[in-house]
Motif scaffolding. Structure first.
Motif, PDB file in Angstrom:
ATOM      1  N   VAL A 427      -5.201 -25.752 -25.837  1.00 53.89           N
ATOM      2  CA  VAL A 427      -6.307 -24.727 -26.160  1.00 53.89           C
ATOM      3  C   VAL A 427      -5.533 -23.291 -26.505  1.00 53.89           C
ATOM      4  O   VAL A 427      -6.093 -22.898 -27.716  1.00 53.89           O
ATOM      5  N   PRO A 428      -4.600 -22.821 -26.101  1.00 49.76           N
ATOM      6  CA  PRO A 428      -4.143 -21.514 -26.218  1.00 49.76           C
ATOM      7  C   PRO A 428      -3.643 -21.384 -27.863  1.00 49.76           C
ATOM      8  O   PRO A 428      -3.896 -20.489 -28.524  1.00 49.76           O
ATOM      9  N   ARG A 429      -2.907 -22.291 -28.194  1.00 49.76           N
ATOM     10  CA  ARG A 429      -2.529 -22.597 -29.503  1.00 49.76           C
ATOM     11  C   ARG A 429      -3.490 -22.559 -30.491  1.00 49.76           C
ATOM     12  O   ARG A 429      -3.750 -22.019 -31.573  1.00 49.76           O
ATOM     13  N   VAL A 430      -4.772 -23.439 -30.177  1.00 50.67           N
ATOM     14  CA  VAL A 430      -5.833 -23.757 -30.931  1.00 50.67           C
ATOM     15  C   VAL A 430      -6.604 -22.184 -31.344  1.00 50.67           C
ATOM     16  O   VAL A 430      -6.940 -21.959 -32.607  1.00 50.67           O
ATOM     17  N   VAL A 431      -6.693 -21.682 -30.078  1.00 47.65           N
ATOM     18  CA  VAL A 431      -7.393 -20.347 -30.111  1.00 47.65           C
ATOM     19  C   VAL A 431      -6.934 -19.171 -31.007  1.00 47.65           C
ATOM     20  O   VAL A 431      -7.229 -18.915 -31.891  1.00 47.65           O
ATOM     21  N   ALA A 432      -5.158 -19.231 -30.864  1.00 51.64           N
ATOM     22  CA  ALA A 432      -4.603 -18.435 -31.556  1.00 51.64           C
ATOM     23  C   ALA A 432      -4.572 -18.494 -33.237  1.00 51.64           C
ATOM     24  O   ALA A 432      -4.545 -17.458 -33.890  1.00 51.64           O
ATOM     25  N   ASP A 433      -4.768 -19.756 -33.542  1.00 54.09           N
ATOM     26  CA  ASP A 433      -4.824 -20.252 -35.080  1.00 54.09           C
ATOM     27  C   ASP A 433      -5.988 -19.695 -35.366  1.00 54.09           C
ATOM     28  O   ASP A 433      -6.486 -19.313 -36.575  1.00 54.09           O
ATOM     29  N   LEU A 434      -7.263 -19.650 -34.576  1.00 50.63           N
ATOM     30  CA  LEU A 434      -8.423 -19.413 -35.007  1.00 50.63           C
ATOM     31  C   LEU A 434      -8.788 -17.716 -35.213  1.00 50.63           C
ATOM     32  O   LEU A 434      -9.476 -17.473 -35.958  1.00 50.63           O
ATOM     33  N   ALA A 435      -8.336 -17.180 -34.210  1.00 47.90           N
ATOM     34  CA  ALA A 435      -8.764 -15.757 -34.117  1.00 47.90           C
ATOM     35  C   ALA A 435      -7.892 -14.938 -35.079  1.00 47.90           C
ATOM     36  O   ALA A 435      -6.976 -15.249 -35.437  1.00 47.90           O
ATOM     37  N   THR A 443     -13.864 -17.404 -22.482  1.00 45.98           N
ATOM     38  CA  THR A 443     -13.519 -18.631 -21.843  1.00 45.98           C
ATOM     39  C   THR A 443     -14.738 -18.814 -20.950  1.00 45.98           C
ATOM     40  O   THR A 443     -15.074 -17.663 -19.941  1.00 45.98           O
ATOM     41  N   MET A 444     -15.246 -19.946 -20.798  1.00 41.70           N
ATOM     42  CA  MET A 444     -16.661 -20.280 -20.324  1.00 41.70           C
ATOM     43  C   MET A 444     -16.837 -21.317 -19.187  1.00 41.70           C
ATOM     44  O   MET A 444     -16.248 -22.515 -19.865  1.00 41.70           O
ATOM     45  N   GLY A 445     -17.274 -21.429 -18.190  1.00 45.34           N
ATOM     46  CA  GLY A 445     -17.375 -22.641 -17.309  1.00 45.34           C
ATOM     47  C   GLY A 445     -17.000 -22.213 -15.938  1.00 45.34           C
ATOM     48  O   GLY A 445     -16.493 -21.397 -15.654  1.00 45.34           O
ATOM     49  N   ALA A 446     -17.285 -23.278 -14.911  1.00 45.05           N
ATOM     50  CA  ALA A 446     -17.089 -22.967 -13.621  1.00 45.05           C
ATOM     51  C   ALA A 446     -15.979 -23.683 -13.040  1.00 45.05           C
ATOM     52  O   ALA A 446     -15.709 -23.618 -11.708  1.00 45.05           O
ATOM     53  N   GLY A 447     -15.122 -24.485 -13.870  1.00 41.10           N
ATOM     54  CA  GLY A 447     -13.848 -25.244 -13.506  1.00 41.10           C
ATOM     55  C   GLY A 447     -12.726 -24.329 -13.772  1.00 41.10           C
ATOM     56  O   GLY A 447     -12.463 -22.931 -13.903  1.00 41.10           O
ATOM     57  N   ASP A 448     -11.362 -24.995 -13.894  1.00 41.28           N
ATOM     58  CA  ASP A 448     -10.238 -24.189 -14.315  1.00 41.28           C
ATOM     59  C   ASP A 448      -9.936 -23.834 -15.631  1.00 41.28           C
ATOM     60  O   ASP A 448      -8.698 -23.320 -15.770  1.00 41.28           O
ATOM     61  N   VAL A 449     -11.131 -23.654 -16.481  1.00 44.47           N
ATOM     62  CA  VAL A 449     -10.964 -23.124 -17.694  1.00 44.47           C
ATOM     63  C   VAL A 449     -10.637 -21.444 -17.472  1.00 44.47           C
ATOM     64  O   VAL A 449      -9.949 -20.956 -18.358  1.00 44.47           O
ATOM     65  N   THR A 450     -10.937 -21.124 -16.275  1.00 41.44           N
ATOM     66  CA  THR A 450     -10.439 -19.724 -15.898  1.00 41.44           C
ATOM     67  C   THR A 450      -9.002 -19.458 -16.173  1.00 41.44           C
ATOM     68  O   THR A 450      -8.583 -18.388 -16.417  1.00 41.44           O
ATOM     69  N   GLU A 451      -8.291 -20.322 -16.006  1.00 41.79           N
ATOM     70  CA  GLU A 451      -6.766 -20.338 -16.063  1.00 41.79           C
ATOM     71  C   GLU A 451      -6.364 -19.986 -17.447  1.00 41.79           C
ATOM     72  O   GLU A 451      -5.134 -19.593 -17.746  1.00 41.79           O
ATOM     73  N   LEU A 452      -6.970 -20.302 -18.516  1.00 45.59           N
ATOM     74  CA  LEU A 452      -6.766 -20.048 -19.849  1.00 45.59           C
ATOM     75  C   LEU A 452      -6.519 -18.769 -20.389  1.00 45.59           C
ATOM     76  O   LEU A 452      -5.872 -18.455 -21.382  1.00 45.59           O
ATOM     77  N   GLY A 453      -7.346 -17.850 -19.830  1.00 39.75           N
ATOM     78  CA  GLY A 453      -7.483 -16.442 -20.283  1.00 39.75           C
ATOM     79  C   GLY A 453      -5.971 -15.817 -20.528  1.00 39.75           C
ATOM     80  O   GLY A 453      -5.670 -15.465 -21.654  1.00 39.75           O
ATOM     81  N   PRO A 454      -5.172 -15.657 -19.601  1.00 45.80           N
ATOM     82  CA  PRO A 454      -3.927 -15.019 -19.668  1.00 45.80           C
ATOM     83  C   PRO A 454      -3.053 -15.904 -20.594  1.00 45.80           C
ATOM     84  O   PRO A 454      -2.267 -15.271 -21.432  1.00 45.80           O
ATOM     85  N   LEU A 455      -3.188 -17.227 -20.514  1.00 43.47           N
ATOM     86  CA  LEU A 455      -2.391 -17.968 -21.603  1.00 43.47           C
ATOM     87  C   LEU A 455      -2.672 -17.634 -23.079  1.00 43.47           C
ATOM     88  O   LEU A 455      -1.684 -17.701 -23.958  1.00 43.47           O
ATOM     89  N   ILE A 456      -3.969 -17.665 -23.157  1.00 43.95           N
ATOM     90  CA  ILE A 456      -4.485 -17.314 -24.650  1.00 43.95           C
ATOM     91  C   ILE A 456      -3.890 -16.011 -25.069  1.00 43.95           C
ATOM     92  O   ILE A 456      -3.490 -15.650 -26.270  1.00 43.95           O
ATOM     93  N   VAL A 457      -4.073 -14.995 -24.231  1.00 43.95           N
ATOM     94  CA  VAL A 457      -3.569 -13.643 -24.639  1.00 43.95           C
ATOM     95  C   VAL A 457      -1.973 -13.590 -24.780  1.00 43.95           C
ATOM     96  O   VAL A 457      -1.667 -13.009 -25.798  1.00 43.95           O
ATOM     97  N   ARG A 458      -1.368 -14.367 -23.993  1.00 50.88           N
ATOM     98  CA  ARG A 458       0.076 -14.614 -24.421  1.00 50.88           C
ATOM     99  C   ARG A 458       0.229 -15.267 -25.748  1.00 50.88           C
ATOM    100  O   ARG A 458       1.339 -14.802 -26.399  1.00 50.88           O
ATOM    101  N   GLU A 459      -0.453 -16.097 -25.900  1.00 50.60           N
ATOM    102  CA  GLU A 459      -0.279 -16.991 -27.203  1.00 50.60           C
ATOM    103  C   GLU A 459      -0.442 -15.876 -28.458  1.00 50.60           C
ATOM    104  O   GLU A 459       0.026 -15.972 -29.657  1.00 50.60           O
ATOM    105  N   LEU A 460      -1.764 -15.077 -28.194  1.00 49.93           N
ATOM    106  CA  LEU A 460      -2.140 -14.278 -29.317  1.00 49.93           C
ATOM    107  C   LEU A 460      -1.027 -13.229 -29.545  1.00 49.93           C
ATOM    108  O   LEU A 460      -0.861 -12.603 -30.807  1.00 49.93           O
ATOM    109  N   GLY A 461      -0.250 -12.918 -28.484  1.00 51.64           N
ATOM    110  CA  GLY A 461       0.930 -11.778 -28.795  1.00 51.64           C
ATOM    111  C   GLY A 461       2.321 -12.356 -29.152  1.00 51.64           C
ATOM    112  O   GLY A 461       3.233 -11.656 -29.338  1.00 51.64           O
TER     113      GLY A 461
END
Length: 462
Positions: A427-435, A443-461
């Motif tokens: 997901v982080p790479r997919v989002v970095a390509d889209l954004a 990021t939305m959901g009650a599961g472990d999707v919450t772990e993706l936020g920092p990873l997406i920030v890192r990939e964006l940078g």
């Protein structure tokens, strides 16, 4: 998981030595923390270690990692999380010994006893409203005890013992256990079908709120904009106070407008309120807080200042970082209405800042049953995003169901700007390509999707 067996709660001092099975959870750890501060001997177990477990140990709790029957020694009361299965060895041992075994809500009722209890219920908005109320009362000098289903940004805690006479609690309807509470004041933000895996049908779900309304002793605060909440007005002996945009509401909301990452609105006859959290839904949540605080004798100007100090709760549109001109937020939203509400709030933020940014939703469905019940509604809600990335289902306590997956939701989104990504690590790479600069990623959901936020920030940078 079936609806819990309702029990009559006992006073906290009668619980004796208390053991929590699943002590690391948000709700369980909060009650354990309060009991420890009251001098009660507390032990517990959890599947894994965490910062919360470490903190409880520092407060004096004996916490085991892993579950074993041998942990049930010199115990008077066992508190069980709804996530614990009947096969749990500690639960089996507690029943074998004939110990008092109670659900989390009964333990919550015990620690609330003797205080002016304020409970916040509703299908959506419970955690944010409870958190807002807690912070506002703290800023007013009331110093309430509180137990919230999340963590306050201001304190980093989900529960604590206060010196005042008020106890603020989130009332969880998911398993029917909120019917163990008998608050003096209660809020019902809305009533909309959810947790049908437990209740079976919408009628049973709504009936549980009817019974909750009948347990309120003093004031019942209802959202005038929600038909499900307003249906409770005739089913309670409590004094009913209403809030909302609707004409005739006792606390009427008007002139709601975005203000950067926050929102500004007016409560008719009282004045303007400014919040540091976004969305028209938070204007409603804040107005419920004003109604409760005034019922507790707190003046509007003091409450207004307290609300301005509220910076949010963990996982409720929580900022995770920014890179490459893209801001990343995390949300616990896991019901279609919650997704739609947060996506509209994200749209307000984009409009307030740049006007031409996009909203990118990263959604992880939670529970196979909920995905099956609400696949169409999830698709419609995600259609509010400019781009949607859908993960596979986070099963939590449920076993997989044939044919139920994230692809079911992705196929219901009414535009083609959707990507189904069953591999969470991609997901982080997919989002970095889209954004692109100016966008908001949520990021939305009650599961472990919450772990993706920092990873997406890192990939964006990168």
């Amino acid at each position: 998981m079936s609806l819990v067996k309702l029990v009559d709660p006992v006073a906290a001092e009668e619980l004796g030595r208390v053991h929590f099975i699943g002590i690391g959870g948000a709700g369980m750890s909060g009650i354990a923390r309060i009991l420890l501060k009251r001098g009660v001997k507390v032990s517990g177990s959890d599947a894994r270690g965490s910062d919360m477990v470490a903190e409880l140990r520092e407060l004096g709790a004996v916490v085991h990692i892993g579950h074993a029957a041998s942990h049930i020694r010199d115990i008077d009361t066992v508190v069980v999380s709804t996530a614990i299965r009947d096969s749990n060895p500690e639960l089996g041992e507690a029943l074998k010994q004939g110990l008092r075994v109670i659900p989390r809500a009964a333990a919550l009722a015990s620690v609330m006893a003797g205080r002016t209890g304020v409970a916040v219920a509703g299908t959506h908005g419970k955690t944010t409203t409870t958190s807002m109320l807690t912070v506002a009362l703290q800023k007013c000098g009331a110093d309430p005890s509180y137990c919230v289903g999340g963590q306050l940004v201001t304190t980093g805690l989900g529960a604590d013992e206060g010196s005042g006479g008020v106890f603020v609690a989130e009332a969880d309807e998911s398993d029917g256990s909120f019917l163990m509470l008998a608050p003096e004041i209660a809020v019902v933000t809305n009533v909309e079908p959810d947790h049908l895996d437990n209740y079976g049908d919408e009628r049973a779900y709504r009936a549980s709120f009817d019974r909750f309304a009948q347990r309120v002793g003093g004031v019942l605060v209802l959202c005038a904009d929600d038909p499900g909440a307003m249906a409770l007005a005739s089913r309670t002996s409590a004094r009913v106070v209403t809030y909302g945009v609707a004409q005739g509401a006792d606390y009427q909301v008007a002139d709601v407008r975005p203000d950067g990452f926050g929102v500004v609105f007016t409560v008719t006859g009282r004045g303007e309120v400014r919040l540091a959290v976004p969305g028209a839904h938070n204007a409603l949540n804040a107005t419920a807080v004003i109604a409760v605080a005034e019922a507790l004798g707190r003046p509007f100007d003091d409450v207004k200042a307290g609300l301005a100090a509220f910076t949010g709760a963990k996982r409720r549109m929580e900022a995770k970082g920014e890179a490459g001109g893209v801001a990343v937020f995390d949300s616990y939203a896991h019901h279609p209405t919650e997704l739609a509400t947060d996506l509209r709030a994200a749209r307000d933020v984009v409009a307030s800042y740049s006007g031409d940014g996009r909203v990118i939703a990263i959604f992880q469905p939670h529970l196979y049953s909920r995905t099956r019940f609400f696949a169409d509604e999830f698709g419609t809600a995600l259609g509010l995003a400019d781009e949607a990335v859908v993960l596979d289902v986070y099963g939590a306590r449920e076993d997989p169901e044939p044919g139920v997956s994230g692809a079911m939701v992705a196929s219901r989104i009414p535009h083609e700007r959707v990507t189904y990504v069953p591999d969470k690590t991609a997901v982080p790479r997919v989002v970095a390509d889209l954004a692109r600069p100016g966008d908001i990623v949520l990021t939305m959901g009650a599961g472990d999707v919450t772990e993706l936020g920092p990873l997406i920030v890192r990939e964006l940078g990168a």
